[in-house]
Enzyme design. Sequence first.
Site, PDB file in Angstrom:
ATOM      1  N   GLU A 270       7.577  -7.229   0.974  1.00 57.33           N
ATOM      2  CA  GLU A 270       6.343  -7.290   1.762  1.00 57.33           C
ATOM      3  C   GLU A 270       5.520  -8.529   1.386  1.00 57.33           C
ATOM      4  OE1 GLU A 270       5.358  -5.514   4.258  1.00 57.33           O
ATOM      5  OE2 GLU A 270       6.284  -3.526   4.171  1.00 57.33           O
TER       6      GLU A 270
ATOM      7  N   LYS B  27       1.486  10.041   5.784  1.00 54.99           N
ATOM      8  CA  LYS B  27       1.556   8.614   6.119  1.00 54.99           C
ATOM      9  C   LYS B  27       2.826   7.947   5.571  1.00 54.99           C
ATOM     10  CE  LYS B  27      -3.449   8.058   6.688  1.00 54.99           C
ATOM     11  NZ  LYS B  27      -4.609   7.149   6.516  1.00 54.99           N
TER      12      LYS B  27
ATOM     13  N   LYS C 197      -2.251  -1.538  -3.732  1.00 57.79           N
ATOM     14  CA  LYS C 197      -3.096  -0.358  -3.672  1.00 57.79           C
ATOM     15  C   LYS C 197      -2.253   0.910  -3.735  1.00 57.79           C
ATOM     16  CE  LYS C 197      -6.190   1.794  -0.406  1.00 57.79           C
ATOM     17  NZ  LYS C 197      -6.719   1.716   0.928  1.00 57.79           N
TER      18      LYS C 197
ATOM     19  N   SER D 275     -10.341   5.522  -4.515  1.00 53.51           N
ATOM     20  CA  SER D 275     -11.294   6.628  -4.657  1.00 53.51           C
ATOM     21  C   SER D 275     -10.865   7.675  -5.683  1.00 53.51           C
ATOM     22  CB  SER D 275     -11.518   7.279  -3.296  1.00 53.51           C
ATOM     23  OG  SER D 275     -10.293   7.738  -2.743  1.00 53.51           O
TER      24      SER D 275
ATOM     25  N   ARG E 186     -10.731   9.891   2.081  1.00 49.14           N
ATOM     26  CA  ARG E 186     -10.541  10.569   3.370  1.00 49.14           C
ATOM     27  C   ARG E 186     -11.601  11.644   3.554  1.00 49.14           C
ATOM     28  NH1 ARG E 186      -3.906  11.012   3.079  1.00 49.14           N
ATOM     29  NH2 ARG E 186      -3.548   8.753   3.002  1.00 49.14           N
TER      30      ARG E 186
ATOM     31  N   LYS F   2       0.862  -1.183   0.000  1.00 45.84           N
ATOM     32  CA  LYS F   2       0.000   0.000   0.000  1.00 45.84           C
ATOM     33  C   LYS F   2       0.895   1.228   0.000  1.00 45.84           C
ATOM     34  CE  LYS F   2      -3.607   2.438   2.462  1.00 45.84           C
ATOM     35  NZ  LYS F   2      -4.649   2.345   3.487  1.00 45.84           N
TER      36      LYS F   2
ATOM     37  N   TYR G 244     -15.237   0.809  -6.697  1.00 51.41           N
ATOM     38  CA  TYR G 244     -16.510   1.508  -6.502  1.00 51.41           C
ATOM     39  C   TYR G 244     -17.384   1.407  -7.749  1.00 51.41           C
ATOM     40  CZ  TYR G 244     -13.721   3.390  -2.691  1.00 51.41           C
ATOM     41  OH  TYR G 244     -12.913   3.495  -1.584  1.00 51.41           O
TER      42      TYR G 244
HETATM   43  C1  PBG Z   1      -7.425   3.333   5.658  1.00 49.42           C
HETATM   44  C2  PBG Z   1      -7.745   3.208   4.212  1.00 49.42           C
HETATM   45  C3  PBG Z   1      -7.586   4.180   3.211  1.00 49.42           C
HETATM   46  C4  PBG Z   1      -8.152   3.638   2.061  1.00 49.42           C
HETATM   47  C5  PBG Z   1      -8.588   2.362   2.382  1.00 49.42           C
HETATM   48  N1  PBG Z   1      -8.312   2.102   3.703  1.00 49.42           N
HETATM   49  C6  PBG Z   1      -7.079   5.565   3.268  1.00 49.42           C
HETATM   50  C7  PBG Z   1      -5.711   5.825   3.695  1.00 49.42           C
HETATM   51  O1  PBG Z   1      -4.882   4.937   3.823  1.00 49.42           O
HETATM   52  O2  PBG Z   1      -5.455   7.001   3.970  1.00 49.42           O
HETATM   53  C8  PBG Z   1      -8.274   4.352   0.754  1.00 49.42           C
HETATM   54  C9  PBG Z   1      -9.260   3.796  -0.194  1.00 49.42           C
HETATM   55  C10 PBG Z   1      -9.599   4.688  -1.327  1.00 49.42           C
HETATM   56  O3  PBG Z   1      -8.984   5.746  -1.551  1.00 49.42           O
HETATM   57  O4  PBG Z   1     -10.532   4.322  -2.065  1.00 49.42           O
HETATM   58  N2  PBG Z   1      -6.290   2.751   6.120  1.00 49.42           N
END
Ligand code: PBG
Length: 341
Positions: free
Chosen positions: A251, A235, A266, A292, A223, A213, A331
């Site tokens: 990983e 992050k 992701k 998203s 968010r 990720k 989505y």
């Molecule tokens: C939380 C999480 C996030 C997403 C999924 N789980 C946001 C982040 O890591 O800040 C993002 C999913 C998306 O953008 O559709 N840990």
Amino acid sequence: MKKTVSLPIRPRRLRRTSAIRNLIAETKLSPSQFVLPAFVTAGRDKKEPIGSMPGQFRLSLDHLLHLAAEAKEVGVKALALFPQIEDVKKDSFAKESANPDGLLQTSAKELKNKFPDLCVITDVAMDPYSSDGHDGVVVRRERPTNDHDSASSLEIDNDATLEVLGAMALAQARAGADFVAPSDMMDGRVGYIRQLLDADGFTDVGIISYTAKYASSFYGPFRDALGSAPKEGDKKTYQMDFRNQKEAVRETHLDIAEGADILMVKPALAYLDIIAKVAAASPVPVAAYNVSGEYAMVKLAAAQGLIDETSAILEVLTSIARAGAKIVFTYHAIEAARAMN
Ligand code: PBG
């Protein structure tokens, strides 16, 4: 007579009719590969549009059940749940995340009651519950940091976070989740959660690990949907650096050794090379999350009339599968399934 040149090899022969193209297509998508992420909110009869994600809503449980029925009808049988937690319930240890009567737990329970054959996936991460908006426990450093890149003195405590994640995963398993999906990127969390689940008898609850990720700007709309953006800092000390590929393979090996059942990459679109690498290295199925921001780009470009929405969606999702993902979190799941049926 048509004039021709001697050309024994003509790839276009295989593109001539749609029957031929379908016959030889290497990647075939099915709605059964999709996971539909859904945002849940407290209360009844709520369906709040998410401004940054046209077509997506924060749903109260009654509407979530309708959505699950709609998804099932078009062949989408897996849902990933994300809760919107009221600010008053947030704290720096995300305590609400282990509440057996919390929003996510009650939603998962009710979904499994109404649709026992639905695959319910719950996200394991602190951010929706954290007053700091981080995926881990925040500690403030006494001495100033040498890292001039991050102006703050914010630190995320890996091992303290494991405890929170473990309690959260257990609460989700008790609520009936089929898979818990740690999306936090703390070291060692898959093994830690596996051990806790097993000790409590949940040997059949699986782990979908967000293996690779990346720290990405494409999470912005998510968010916004949950009000979960970090209050301070970013992050980058736990999510991966988008300049790197090798880390994803590292990983992968770690998550496999720790007992992950499914791995996830992701975001998806800017990371197709990572999906391919992880898929090549992984003995278990690989998923990818069409996040998203990727969703919003397609929706907004289509709304502007710049691209054809349905064909763009199918192209995007097929490319993710072609790269090596067997499962796609998206989505677009329902509209894509409709277009495919
Ligand atoms: C939380 C999480 C996030 C997403 C999924 N789980 C946001 C982040 O890591 O800040 C993002 C999913 C998306 O953008 O559709 N840990």
